[in-house]
Write a protein that holds these residues in place. Structure first.
Motif, PDB file in Angstrom:
ATOM      1  N   THR A   1     -22.098  33.401  27.150  1.00 23.76           N
ATOM      2  CA  THR A   1     -23.375  32.837  26.710  1.00 23.76           C
ATOM      3  C   THR A   1     -23.124  31.550  25.939  1.00 23.76           C
ATOM      4  N   ARG A   2     -23.726  30.459  26.432  1.00 18.11           N
ATOM      5  CA  ARG A   2     -23.517  29.141  25.829  1.00 18.11           C
ATOM      6  C   ARG A   2     -24.681  28.700  24.939  1.00 18.11           C
ATOM      7  N   GLY A   3     -25.849  29.224  25.174  1.00 21.70           N
ATOM      8  CA  GLY A   3     -26.987  28.788  24.375  1.00 21.70           C
ATOM      9  C   GLY A   3     -28.244  29.581  24.676  1.00 21.70           C
ATOM     10  N   ILE A   4     -29.215  29.519  23.750  1.00 22.48           N
ATOM     11  CA  ILE A   4     -30.495  30.220  23.893  1.00 22.48           C
ATOM     12  C   ILE A   4     -31.607  29.271  23.476  1.00 22.48           C
ATOM     13  N   ILE A   5     -32.642  29.218  24.285  1.00 25.09           N
ATOM     14  CA  ILE A   5     -33.841  28.438  23.961  1.00 25.09           C
ATOM     15  C   ILE A   5     -34.976  29.409  23.700  1.00 25.09           C
ATOM     16  N   PHE A   6     -35.621  29.257  22.543  1.00 26.27           N
ATOM     17  CA  PHE A   6     -36.729  30.132  22.165  1.00 26.27           C
ATOM     18  C   PHE A   6     -38.024  29.324  22.167  1.00 26.27           C
ATOM     19  N   TYR A   7     -38.939  29.698  23.026  1.00 30.89           N
ATOM     20  CA  TYR A   7     -40.282  29.111  23.020  1.00 30.89           C
ATOM     21  C   TYR A   7     -41.223  30.059  22.284  1.00 30.89           C
ATOM     22  N   SER A   8     -41.644  29.672  21.115  1.00 37.16           N
ATOM     23  CA  SER A   8     -42.636  30.422  20.341  1.00 37.16           C
ATOM     24  C   SER A   8     -42.250  31.893  20.199  1.00 37.16           C
ATOM     25  N   VAL A   9     -41.050  32.125  19.653  1.00 37.91           N
ATOM     26  CA  VAL A   9     -40.560  33.492  19.446  1.00 37.91           C
ATOM     27  C   VAL A   9     -40.700  33.849  17.971  1.00 37.91           C
ATOM     28  N   PRO A  10     -41.411  34.919  17.647  1.00 40.81           N
ATOM     29  CA  PRO A  10     -41.568  35.333  16.238  1.00 40.81           C
ATOM     30  C   PRO A  10     -40.319  36.072  15.748  1.00 40.81           C
ATOM     31  N   HIS A  11     -39.407  35.342  15.084  1.00 43.25           N
ATOM     32  CA  HIS A  11     -38.133  35.942  14.675  1.00 43.25           C
ATOM     33  C   HIS A  11     -38.260  36.786  13.409  1.00 43.25           C
ATOM     34  N   HIS A  12     -39.330  36.630  12.668  1.00 42.94           N
ATOM     35  CA  HIS A  12     -39.549  37.396  11.441  1.00 42.94           C
ATOM     36  C   HIS A  12     -38.409  37.184  10.439  1.00 42.94           C
ATOM     37  N   GLY A  13     -37.870  35.954  10.413  1.00 47.59           N
ATOM     38  CA  GLY A  13     -36.859  35.637   9.407  1.00 47.59           C
ATOM     39  C   GLY A  13     -35.487  36.209   9.679  1.00 47.59           C
ATOM     40  N   SER A  14     -35.240  36.760  10.871  1.00 46.78           N
ATOM     41  CA  SER A  14     -33.929  37.337  11.157  1.00 46.78           C
ATOM     42  C   SER A  14     -32.914  36.217  11.337  1.00 46.78           C
ATOM     43  N   HIS A  15     -31.663  36.483  10.984  1.00 46.87           N
ATOM     44  CA  HIS A  15     -30.593  35.494  11.087  1.00 46.87           C
ATOM     45  C   HIS A  15     -29.887  35.660  12.424  1.00 46.87           C
ATOM     46  N   LEU A  16     -29.955  34.639  13.238  1.00 47.96           N
ATOM     47  CA  LEU A  16     -29.376  34.701  14.575  1.00 47.96           C
ATOM     48  C   LEU A  16     -27.857  34.655  14.535  1.00 47.96           C
ATOM     49  N   ALA A  17     -27.283  34.264  13.418  1.00 51.16           N
ATOM     50  CA  ALA A  17     -25.835  34.117  13.357  1.00 51.16           C
ATOM     51  C   ALA A  17     -25.110  35.445  13.560  1.00 51.16           C
ATOM     52  N   GLU A  18     -25.779  36.547  13.347  1.00 50.00           N
ATOM     53  CA  GLU A  18     -25.126  37.846  13.474  1.00 50.00           C
ATOM     54  C   GLU A  18     -24.795  38.170  14.934  1.00 50.00           C
ATOM     55  N   TYR A  19     -25.395  37.442  15.881  1.00 47.81           N
ATOM     56  CA  TYR A  19     -25.141  37.734  17.297  1.00 47.81           C
ATOM     57  C   TYR A  19     -23.911  37.009  17.809  1.00 47.81           C
ATOM     58  N   SER A  20     -23.759  35.754  17.515  1.00 50.62           N
ATOM     59  CA  SER A  20     -22.597  35.008  17.989  1.00 50.62           C
ATOM     60  C   SER A  20     -22.530  33.676  17.260  1.00 50.62           C
ATOM     61  N   VAL A  21     -21.338  33.278  16.864  1.00 56.22           N
ATOM     62  CA  VAL A  21     -21.183  32.005  16.155  1.00 56.22           C
ATOM     63  C   VAL A  21     -20.924  30.866  17.127  1.00 56.22           C
ATOM     64  N   ASN A  22     -20.714  31.169  18.411  1.00 60.94           N
ATOM     65  CA  ASN A  22     -20.403  30.139  19.394  1.00 60.94           C
ATOM     66  C   ASN A  22     -21.596  29.754  20.257  1.00 60.94           C
ATOM     67  N   ILE A  23     -22.769  30.240  19.919  1.00 55.77           N
ATOM     68  CA  ILE A  23     -23.950  29.996  20.737  1.00 55.77           C
ATOM     69  C   ILE A  23     -24.808  28.920  20.104  1.00 55.77           C
ATOM     70  N   ARG A  24     -25.293  28.005  20.939  1.00 56.42           N
ATOM     71  CA  ARG A  24     -26.244  26.998  20.478  1.00 56.42           C
ATOM     72  C   ARG A  24     -27.662  27.535  20.590  1.00 56.42           C
ATOM     73  N   TYR A  25     -28.533  27.062  19.690  1.00 54.54           N
ATOM     74  CA  TYR A  25     -29.915  27.539  19.686  1.00 54.54           C
ATOM     75  C   TYR A  25     -30.866  26.345  19.643  1.00 54.54           C
ATOM     76  N   LEU A  26     -31.963  26.498  20.365  1.00 54.53           N
ATOM     77  CA  LEU A  26     -33.033  25.514  20.334  1.00 54.53           C
ATOM     78  C   LEU A  26     -34.340  26.273  20.198  1.00 54.53           C
ATOM     79  N   LEU A  27     -35.084  26.011  19.134  1.00 60.43           N
ATOM     80  CA  LEU A  27     -36.296  26.765  18.841  1.00 60.43           C
ATOM     81  C   LEU A  27     -37.511  25.848  18.885  1.00 60.43           C
ATOM     82  N   PHE A  28     -38.530  26.266  19.644  1.00 63.35           N
ATOM     83  CA  PHE A  28     -39.806  25.562  19.716  1.00 63.35           C
ATOM     84  C   PHE A  28     -40.897  26.485  19.159  1.00 63.35           C
TER      85      PHE A  28
END
Length: 606
Positions: free
Chosen positions: A524-551
């Protein structure tokens, strides 16, 4: 001539036994001999001439008739008489030895000259302009896989043949070649024969009754609770509807399932939909696929497909069933013989994305020559849908959200229309699915997959257990399907909308706990989130090598603060339209494209 000589000899003998005649008598006899032999010679010549002309006439071929015969569709089969006494006569043995000698001469000359007709086609009598057709057929059956693929490609690129030459290929090619032609973008539809005639319906029967009988013939025990409940409900409601129709009444749902939304609709169409939806779930079980095939399901589904050409929803459910059955390789020959490949070859060329994608999924499951992966129900390849020489270097997965779908979620925003009120047909300006049209064109080395799953409890009515629709259940189910499709074997980018983002995070969390799914995490190289309600969760717990783009959209902007990871780009767009760019040069699409290219830069260069 022999008769004239005999007469002369006789006259000579007669002359030696009597005194010499007078001169006038001698010449008279000579004239008689000449008249007799001349008439004999003339008559013989006329007879021979007549026989020669008659033989020539009988051997003269009408070339127009020959050309017309070539246009016909025949299958030429070498037959052998079952009567053993016919195969031991002198004529038969002489003919056999003659043919054997001719074959040896042809095979020897072919080897000496390195000609193409050694082995298989050394016994075939063909014309020069048909050599290419038969050579491609021979090449398509080669033991060399590369040669077979090349033969199919050359067939698909042939656009100058006569109609009868396409029919020769259609009749003589094997199942592997036929499937390859159906998955070739440029192939001519004349390569595919019409489906065989369907069996007649039983007397006093109808398609909906036959469909109900097919569903009732499948095992009803040891099933998932939802499948069992839904099947029983569909059988009950269809039984009541059929009884009401035969009695002259219309039934509008005995258990809360309406058969028609208005008085203008025919209840039988809804009865068929109930049964087809149940069959879709049954077809996910391999043993049930065998039952469907054994009970004439392929022919019945084909009849329904032809009857409901104006009902895309019915046709899509039929394609889903067929795609599930194609997951079982031992059913491939039966599916091909039933004539479904010709229907799929036409459907994959459709301008309607859902029809083309369903057909592409089924054909990919049939094509074991070039597709090692298996696409289960709900996993659709948007690109490439045909065979291609372009190597796939990475996967991009699209996961829709609540009440979304694999195709409609990722369409262009419904705003650009021309003066006639219709959207432009130019895909650079308008598209029904931007990942298929725009992204595939900008990044052709990607495999683009869109996933569809149930997002509403109403899909299974009120009687199915609610835990089936939990995030945990969905994530495990989708994870299994995606792994079967080969996701994780190459770099992956995830694109999600709304609840789909939560599902992606749950899938990655579950994959991290299972060693057999570790490739998905590692690639997994990256994740794009379109209008995802994360509720303040920290994405770093899943992988430190993944890029994220949030809209984040207007509705979830407050829920996406302080994530501490990735690029957070607020967009002044509502929740539904945030994943639907207005046009190709819109910021949402261009930023998404840039993120994918950056995250996969090293992988796409290799």
């Amino acid at each position: 001539m022999s008769l004239a000589a005999c007469c002369v000899i006789c006259y000579r003998r007669m002359g030696t036994s009597t005194p010499p005649p007078k001169s006038s008598t001698y010449w008279r006899e000579i004239r008689n001999i000449i008249k007799f032999t001349g008439s004999l010679i003339l008559g013989g010549s006329l007879f021979i001439t007549y026989e020669v002309l008659a033989l020539k006439k009988s051997l003269t071929l009408d070339t127009q008739v020959v050309e017309r015969e070539k246009m016909k569709s025949y299958i030429y089969v070498h037959t052998v008489s079952l009567d053993k006494t016919e195969n031991h006569g002198i004529t038969y043995q002489a003919r056999k030895e003659l043919h054997k000698a001719v074959r040896k001469v042809l095979a020897t000359s072919a080897r000496i000259l390195r000609g193409p007709f050694a082995d298989t086609f050394s016994t075939v009598d063909i014309e020069d302009h048909d050599c290419a057709v038969w050579l491609l057929l021979r090449k398509s059956r080669s033991d060399d896989r590369a040669a077979r693929l090349q033969a199919v490609q050359e067939m698909s690129e042939a656009h100058h043949w006569h109609d009868y030459q396409y029919r020769i290929i259609a009749q003589a090619c094997d199942m592997r070649t036929l499937t390859g032609l159906a998955r070739s973008k440029e192939s001519d539809l004349r390569f595919f024969l019409r489906p065989p005639p369907l069996p007649s319906l039983k007397e006093d029967s109808s398609t909906e009754e036959e469909l109900r009988h097919l569903l009732a013939s499948l095992p009803q025990t040891d099933l998932d609770e939802c499948i069992q409940c839904f099947t029983a409900l569909a059988l009950s409601e269809s039984s009541q509807s059929l009884a009401a129709q035969k009695g002259g009444l219309w039934c509008f749902g005995g258990n809360g399932l309406p058969y028609a939304e208005s008085f203008g609709e025919v209840p039988s169409a809804t009865v068929e939909m109930f049964c087809l939806e149940a069959l879709v779930k049954h077809s996910e079980i391999p043993t049930h696929c065998d039952k469907i095939e054994a009970n004439g399901g392929l022919q019945l589904l084909q009849r329904l497909y032809q009857l409901h050409k104006d009902c895309p929803k019915v046709q899509r459910n039929i394609m889903r069933i067929l795609g599930n059955m194609a997951l079982n390789e031992h059913l491939h020959s039966t599916i091909v013989r039933s004539g479904w490949v010709s229907i799929l070859a036409e459907a994959i060329k459709s301008q309607h994305i859902m029809e083309a994608s369903h057909a592409a999924r089924t054909l990919a499951n049939l094509d074991r020559e070039t597709v090692p992966d298996k696409y289960q129900d709900g996993v659709y390849v948007l690109h490439p849908q045909y065979r291609t020489s372009q190597p796939v270097k990475a996967d991009v997965l699209f996961i829709h959200g609540l009440m979304g779908a694999a195709f409609k979620t990722w369409r262009q925003q419904d705003s650009d229309q021309d003066s006639t009120g219709k959207a432009s047909e130019d895909e650079s300006k308008h598209t029904a699915c931007w990942p298929k049209s725009w992204l595939a064109r900008d990044c052709p080395a990607l495999r683009i997959i869109s996933v569809e799953y149930d997002t509403s409890l109403s899909d299974w009515r009120a009687k199915c257990p609610t835990e089936r629709k939990s995030i945990a259940f969905r994530s495990n189910e989708l994870l299994r399907k995606l792994r079967a499709a080969g996701v994780g074997d190459r770099p992956v980018i995830w694109v999600s909308h709304s609840m789909g983002g939560l599902l992606v995070k749950k899938m990655l969390l579950e994959a991290s706990k299972k060693p057999e799914m570790s490739t998905i995490i590692n690639n997994t190289r990256g994740i794009i989130f379109y209008s995802v309600p994360h509720h303040g969760s920290h994405l770093a717990e899943y992988s430190v090598n993944i890029r994220y783009l949030l809209f984040p959209s207007l509705e979830v902007k407050e829920l996406s603060k302080d994530l501490g990871l990735g690029d957070l780009i607020p967009v002044d767009v509502n929740h539904l339209n945030i994943c639907k760019p207005k046009k190709k040069d819109a910021f949402l699409y261009q930023r998404t494209l840039q993120f994918i290219r950056d995250a996969l830069a090293k992988d796409l260069e290799n």
